[in-house]
Write a protein that holds these residues in place. Structure first.
Motif, PDB file in Angstrom:
ATOM      1  N   ARG A   1       4.487   1.755   4.754  1.00 53.83           N
ATOM      2  CA  ARG A   1       5.644   2.875   4.781  1.00 53.83           C
ATOM      3  C   ARG A   1       5.233   3.770   3.539  1.00 53.83           C
ATOM      4  O   ARG A   1       5.305   3.144   2.348  1.00 53.83           O
ATOM      5  N   ILE A   2       5.315   4.989   3.794  1.00 55.96           N
ATOM      6  CA  ILE A   2       4.944   5.793   2.755  1.00 55.96           C
ATOM      7  C   ILE A   2       6.254   6.744   2.571  1.00 55.96           C
ATOM      8  O   ILE A   2       6.870   7.127   3.601  1.00 55.96           O
ATOM      9  N   ILE A   3       6.779   7.432   1.512  1.00 55.30           N
ATOM     10  CA  ILE A   3       7.664   8.530   1.118  1.00 55.30           C
ATOM     11  C   ILE A   3       6.947   9.630   0.579  1.00 55.30           C
ATOM     12  O   ILE A   3       6.498   9.449  -0.553  1.00 55.30           O
ATOM     13  N   VAL A   4       6.960  10.782   1.344  1.00 59.98           N
ATOM     14  CA  VAL A   4       6.553  12.106   0.578  1.00 59.98           C
ATOM     15  C   VAL A   4       7.745  12.989   0.611  1.00 59.98           C
ATOM     16  O   VAL A   4       8.472  13.044   1.538  1.00 59.98           O
ATOM     17  N   SER A   5       7.790  13.669  -0.589  1.00 63.70           N
ATOM     18  CA  SER A   5       8.743  14.860  -0.788  1.00 63.70           C
ATOM     19  C   SER A   5       8.471  16.209   0.086  1.00 63.70           C
ATOM     20  O   SER A   5       7.153  16.241   0.693  1.00 63.70           O
TER      21      SER A   5
END
Length: 92
Positions: free
Chosen positions: A45-49
């Motif tokens: 799981r990645i979080i990108v702005s």
């Protein structure tokens, strides 16, 4: 031939699915698949702005990709076991 899957689930920080039931279900299902399929399935799981900044999960993703690259390159080189190489018919 071994096949492995690396599933990358990307979220924005304000995505409702990040902390919602869909995100939790995806994480739960991924854990079950990882346990069942052993080394053939991985979930990250990645979080990108919204402007493309890497916020969370990228170091783990890079590590997973590097590990998969090693095993894929090793598996991609077919080898003939010594006992079968003597029995191979000549190519004409």
């Amino acid at each position: 031939m071994d096949v492995s899957i690396l599933l990358v689930h990307a979220f924005f920080p304000d995505s409702p699915g990040l902390a919602g039931s869909r995100g939790e279900l995806a994480f739960w299902l991924a854990q079950k698949l990882e346990a069942t399929l052993s080394n053939r399935f991985s979930y990250r799981r990645i979080i990108v702005s919204r402007d493309g900044q890497q916020l969370e999960g990228f170091s783990e993703l890079r590590t997973a990709i590097a590990e998969r690259s090693k095993t894929t390159s090793q598996a991609a080189q077919p080898t003939i076991p010594p006992d079968l190489s003597r029995q191979a018919a000549p190519v004409r």
